[in-house]
Enzyme design. Sequence first.
Site, PDB file in Angstrom:
ATOM      1  CG  ASP A  40      -1.901   1.163   1.214  1.00  0.00           C
ATOM      2  OD1 ASP A  40      -2.368   1.532   0.130  1.00  0.00           O
ATOM      3  OD2 ASP A  40      -1.941   1.672   2.266  1.00  0.00           O
ATOM      4  CB  SER A  41       0.101   4.841  -1.049  1.00  0.00           C
ATOM      5  OG  SER A  41      -0.822   4.971  -0.166  1.00  0.00           O
TER       6      SER A  41
HETATM    7  N1  DGL Z   1      -3.680   3.838  -0.353  1.00  0.00           N
HETATM    8  C1  DGL Z   1      -4.878   4.904  -1.189  1.00  0.00           C
HETATM    9  C2  DGL Z   1      -5.740   4.066  -1.810  1.00  0.00           C
HETATM   10  O1  DGL Z   1      -6.372   3.150  -1.569  1.00  0.00           O
HETATM   11  C3  DGL Z   1      -5.011   6.124  -0.371  1.00  0.00           C
HETATM   12  C4  DGL Z   1      -3.965   6.783   0.262  1.00  0.00           C
HETATM   13  C5  DGL Z   1      -3.154   7.472  -0.741  1.00  0.00           C
HETATM   14  O2  DGL Z   1      -3.571   8.464  -1.430  1.00  0.00           O
HETATM   15  O3  DGL Z   1      -2.171   7.145  -1.115  1.00  0.00           O
HETATM   16  O4  DGL Z   1      -6.379   4.671  -2.969  1.00  0.00           O
END
Ligand code: DGL
Length: 273
Positions: free
Chosen positions: A11-12
């Site tokens: 994940d980011s």
């Molecule tokens: N993890 C991102 C998503 O699910 C959300 C957070 C981000 O913008 O990095 O879109």
Amino acid sequence: MSQEKRIGIFDSGFGGLDVTRAIVAALPEYEYLYLGDTARAPYGDRSQETIYAFTKQAVEFLFAHDCELVILACNTASSEALRKIQQEYLPRYAPDKRVLGVLIPAAEDAMEKSSGKKIGVIATTGTVASGAYTRELAKFDQGVQVFQNACPLLVPIVESGEQDSPETFTVLERYLAPLLREHIDTLILGCTHYGILESQIRTIVGPNVTIISSAAVVPDKLRAYLARHPELEAGLSKGGSIRFFSTDATDTFKRLGSKLFERDIEVEKVSLG
Ligand code: DGL
């Protein structure tokens, strides 16, 4: 060389720990690595090119750490990078490895559950702009009507721990109003962080709108995927451990990540690229 064959989850940042908790609870026997690119998050407002470059680096990191299968828990990465990784990167550089996203499982579940094929999607600006949910939903049924709204304030709200404040409720009402005006029957929470807002969202949309969240959908879809790929499943190590990596091992990652994962987590700091 290590003999471990793991499942990587990317994940980011730490929002993906919500779906990771659900995956590990449903499939506890496997070995997992979680990677959050906290130093470069959020991805939601970045260009497609940058999201692809960052996601590719993350996938390469997870492959180099013995992951056979990588799940992009991030909706933005699933929308903006997954297709190119599957169609261009994997065939050339890692033909034996697999990368999956969270978007198709959510789209499939929404289509199964939607009574009137009027589906709302809330997500980051990048996910909405990519049109990926609209495209994937239409693959199941050309007649589906998709209504999207980008909700750029929701990630910072969750990350600052403000999810229960009255102001958050007002912001949610504003984001959901255009979708409710279209009489959606199903709502996809198209972002890692929105699961934490589900009870407020339920209050606003009422009992008749079906809510689709990654944490509720992805574990079963992953189980079904592994059953369809027994050669992959048989090769995965069974040990039941998980390690957490982050590009910026901040206290926030530990604090909010532990809350989302519902267990105290220790984070190891790494660099990408
Ligand atoms: N993890 C991102 C998503 O699910 C959300 C957070 C981000 O913008 O990095 O879109």
